[in-house]
Design a protein around this motif. Sequence first.
Motif, PDB file in Angstrom:
ATOM      1  N   HIS A  19       0.824  -1.207   0.000  1.00  0.00           N
ATOM      2  CA  HIS A  19       0.000   0.000   0.000  1.00  0.00           C
ATOM      3  C   HIS A  19       0.860   1.260   0.000  1.00  0.00           C
ATOM      4  CE1 HIS A  19       0.971  -0.280   4.291  1.00  0.00           C
ATOM      5  NE2 HIS A  19       0.543   0.964   4.458  1.00  0.00           N
ATOM      6  N   ARG A  20       2.209   1.085   0.013  1.00  0.00           N
ATOM      7  CA  ARG A  20       3.099   2.253   0.086  1.00  0.00           C
ATOM      8  C   ARG A  20       3.953   2.437  -1.156  1.00  0.00           C
ATOM      9  NH1 ARG A  20       6.182   2.375   5.725  1.00  0.00           N
ATOM     10  NH2 ARG A  20       6.735   0.214   5.213  1.00  0.00           N
ATOM     11  N   VAL A  21       4.351   1.364  -1.823  1.00  0.00           N
ATOM     12  CA  VAL A  21       5.229   1.477  -2.987  1.00  0.00           C
ATOM     13  C   VAL A  21       4.699   0.579  -4.097  1.00  0.00           C
ATOM     14  CG1 VAL A  21       7.300   2.089  -1.686  1.00  0.00           C
ATOM     15  CG2 VAL A  21       6.753  -0.320  -2.072  1.00  0.00           C
ATOM     16  N   ALA A  22       5.046   0.923  -5.339  1.00  0.00           N
ATOM     17  CA  ALA A  22       4.569   0.158  -6.487  1.00  0.00           C
ATOM     18  C   ALA A  22       5.475  -1.013  -6.826  1.00  0.00           C
ATOM     19  CB  ALA A  22       4.430   1.080  -7.706  1.00  0.00           C
ATOM     20  N   ALA A  23       6.773  -0.920  -6.498  1.00  0.00           N
ATOM     21  CA  ALA A  23       7.740  -1.962  -6.844  1.00  0.00           C
ATOM     22  C   ALA A  23       8.101  -2.781  -5.612  1.00  0.00           C
ATOM     23  CB  ALA A  23       8.990  -1.337  -7.454  1.00  0.00           C
ATOM     24  N   ASP A  24       8.651  -3.969  -5.843  1.00  0.00           N
ATOM     25  CA  ASP A  24       9.031  -4.845  -4.739  1.00  0.00           C
ATOM     26  C   ASP A  24      10.409  -4.537  -4.168  1.00  0.00           C
ATOM     27  OD1 ASP A  24       6.656  -6.167  -5.024  1.00  0.00           O
ATOM     28  OD2 ASP A  24       7.488  -7.922  -6.048  1.00  0.00           O
ATOM     29  N   ALA A  25      11.279  -3.912  -4.943  1.00  0.00           N
ATOM     30  CA  ALA A  25      12.671  -3.719  -4.517  1.00  0.00           C
ATOM     31  C   ALA A  25      12.790  -3.049  -3.148  1.00  0.00           C
ATOM     32  CB  ALA A  25      13.444  -2.931  -5.571  1.00  0.00           C
ATOM     33  N   PRO A  26      12.006  -1.994  -2.825  1.00  0.00           N
ATOM     34  CA  PRO A  26      12.155  -1.365  -1.505  1.00  0.00           C
ATOM     35  C   PRO A  26      11.748  -2.268  -0.342  1.00  0.00           C
ATOM     36  CG  PRO A  26      11.040   0.108  -3.044  1.00  0.00           C
ATOM     37  CD  PRO A  26      11.074  -1.238  -3.672  1.00  0.00           C
ATOM     38  N   LEU A  27      11.058  -3.379  -0.630  1.00  0.00           N
ATOM     39  CA  LEU A  27      10.601  -4.261   0.433  1.00  0.00           C
ATOM     40  C   LEU A  27      11.707  -5.183   0.929  1.00  0.00           C
ATOM     41  CD1 LEU A  27       7.147  -5.316  -1.084  1.00  0.00           C
ATOM     42  CD2 LEU A  27       7.681  -3.322   0.328  1.00  0.00           C
ATOM     43  N   ILE A  28      12.773  -5.337   0.143  1.00  0.00           N
ATOM     44  CA  ILE A  28      13.874  -6.229   0.505  1.00  0.00           C
ATOM     45  C   ILE A  28      14.903  -5.431   1.300  1.00  0.00           C
ATOM     46  CG2 ILE A  28      15.670  -7.743  -0.401  1.00  0.00           C
ATOM     47  CD1 ILE A  28      13.895  -8.161  -2.869  1.00  0.00           C
ATOM     48  N   ARG A  29      15.272  -5.959   2.454  1.00  0.00           N
ATOM     49  CA  ARG A  29      16.194  -5.242   3.340  1.00  0.00           C
ATOM     50  C   ARG A  29      17.503  -4.943   2.625  1.00  0.00           C
ATOM     51  NH1 ARG A  29      19.980  -6.282   7.382  1.00  0.00           N
ATOM     52  NH2 ARG A  29      19.997  -8.506   6.833  1.00  0.00           N
ATOM     53  N   ILE A  30      18.056  -3.782   2.874  1.00  0.00           N
ATOM     54  CA  ILE A  30      19.303  -3.355   2.235  1.00  0.00           C
ATOM     55  C   ILE A  30      20.401  -4.383   2.506  1.00  0.00           C
ATOM     56  CG2 ILE A  30      21.094  -1.576   2.218  1.00  0.00           C
ATOM     57  CD1 ILE A  30      18.935   0.435   2.979  1.00  0.00           C
ATOM     58  N   GLY A  31      21.035  -4.815   1.431  1.00  0.00           N
ATOM     59  CA  GLY A  31      22.102  -5.795   1.549  1.00  0.00           C
ATOM     60  C   GLY A  31      21.660  -7.229   1.381  1.00  0.00           C
ATOM     61  N   GLU A  84       8.375 -15.540  -1.266  1.00  0.00           N
ATOM     62  CA  GLU A  84       9.757 -15.074  -1.358  1.00  0.00           C
ATOM     63  C   GLU A  84       9.834 -13.992  -2.431  1.00  0.00           C
ATOM     64  OE1 GLU A  84      13.430 -17.775  -1.331  1.00  0.00           O
ATOM     65  OE2 GLU A  84      13.196 -17.263  -3.458  1.00  0.00           O
ATOM     66  N   LEU A  85      10.310 -12.808  -2.043  1.00  0.00           N
ATOM     67  CA  LEU A  85      10.498 -11.690  -2.965  1.00  0.00           C
ATOM     68  C   LEU A  85      11.965 -11.645  -3.363  1.00  0.00           C
ATOM     69  CD1 LEU A  85       8.455  -8.954  -1.041  1.00  0.00           C
ATOM     70  CD2 LEU A  85       7.620 -10.737  -2.560  1.00  0.00           C
ATOM     71  N   ASN A  86      12.243 -11.691  -4.646  1.00  0.00           N
ATOM     72  CA  ASN A  86      13.610 -11.808  -5.136  1.00  0.00           C
ATOM     73  C   ASN A  86      14.046 -10.575  -5.913  1.00  0.00           C
ATOM     74  OD1 ASN A  86      14.328 -14.650  -4.399  1.00  0.00           O
ATOM     75  ND2 ASN A  86      12.504 -15.070  -5.616  1.00  0.00           N
ATOM     76  N   GLN A  87      15.322 -10.262  -5.792  1.00  0.00           N
ATOM     77  CA  GLN A  87      15.921  -9.163  -6.543  1.00  0.00           C
ATOM     78  C   GLN A  87      16.172  -9.614  -7.982  1.00  0.00           C
ATOM     79  OE1 GLN A  87      16.503  -6.081  -5.608  1.00  0.00           O
ATOM     80  NE2 GLN A  87      17.231  -5.959  -3.505  1.00  0.00           N
ATOM     81  N   GLY A  88      15.450  -9.043  -8.931  1.00  0.00           N
ATOM     82  CA  GLY A  88      15.737  -9.295 -10.339  1.00  0.00           C
ATOM     83  C   GLY A  88      15.181 -10.576 -10.909  1.00  0.00           C
ATOM     84  N   THR A  89      14.576 -11.442 -10.101  1.00  0.00           N
ATOM     85  CA  THR A  89      13.966 -12.668 -10.612  1.00  0.00           C
ATOM     86  C   THR A  89      12.545 -12.782 -10.081  1.00  0.00           C
ATOM     87  OG1 THR A  89      14.825 -13.987  -8.761  1.00  0.00           O
ATOM     88  CG2 THR A  89      16.196 -13.854 -10.742  1.00  0.00           C
TER      89      THR A  89
END
Length: 425
Positions: A52-64, A86-91
Amino acid sequence: MFISALSLRDFRSWEHAELELSPGRTVFLGSNGNGKTNLLEAIGYLATLGSHRVAADAPLIRIGAERARIGTTVVNAGRQLRIDLELNQGTANRGQINRSPVRRPREILGILQTVLFAPEDLALVRGDPGERRRFMDELCTARLPRLAAVRADYDRVLRQRSALLKTAGRQGRSRGSASGSNTELTTLDVWDGHLATHASMLLAERLRLVHDLYPYLAQSYASIAPESRPATIGYRSATLPPEFLDPARAPLPADTEALEAIMLRELAAARPKELERGVCLVGPHRDDLELMLGSAPAKGFASHGESWSFALALRLAAFELLRATGPEPVLLLDDVFAELDRRRRTALAEVAAGAEQVLITAAVPEDVPAELAAVPLRVETSGGADGRISRIIDPVAESVEPPPAEPAGAADDVGNSPGSSSATG
């Protein structure tokens, strides 16, 4: 319906969490920025596959981190189901139901139903039509989970048809023609058919939703703001004739064939202009949920208080509609009591008091009405190499040994993370 367990790993500020939850009301307390909202965001994501806050999944994954995991155990009429994502970076993201992988994450939709009210909901009234279309589509999908596939197919066809319109229009202009080649126009005919098919199914569900939501919205708004003008909703579309758009009439049959015929006719009429502009001008992606106060549109005419009342009434109406037609959803209240005046707080508290499970975030206990008797859990953050890390401060858990290290190979098991009965970081 209620959530009995929530697990997180590398989701936003939560490095690791294992929570046991119960029916009733639970409040997560803590200062802004400590990660309270992230808990509700994770739960809402499992219910809608969106934040409900962002359109993309990337900000949901903890930095690093390379991936984030969310898992819940949902209890519905005595039956337990475990869902993990499971939310994945780039896949592609991956999902599981009862630890068994599913082909597509959208197969988990419908297992958990939530209604979330947050400060961002003011955009439902004051924001652009996309906010209201999303509200309709998420609520439609909660009622009919297979609509998620229809929405995905419609979006895919819309993108491909729009790309063809741009190419055909550009090539037509280079040849001094107002349209594309015969081959391009034939291909457009095929895409028109696909678009009309998926659009008709989406339109049918939206129209049914607006009809069913109409009385709940009017009742919820009247209870929140009895001195205000009456609130109504309608479906706004340049494609459909007026007889389809009156939510107060008897419910229309889900006549997708009639809607498909209308779409094909309107697409044919709009094609010259679409080729000229290179965009798709016909379809539910251009429609809106009309919000009215008396005879005036709420957007632009409603006061700040009336806008808040309308936003709250929409969420309460959604909650009442879902529990009247299926399992009662989990009610998520993200730091909203502090934003509401006494009357609105009372109206929301009355609904929350009767809900099976309510999860609340608040900065201080005084922000939550005392009559809710919510069980408090305090959320704090501590520094980490990759930024802040959230944790729940539980005096009982302070003396408990930390969870064992994750065994080798566990990273391949979506959401299967070890832990204790409380959150740690």
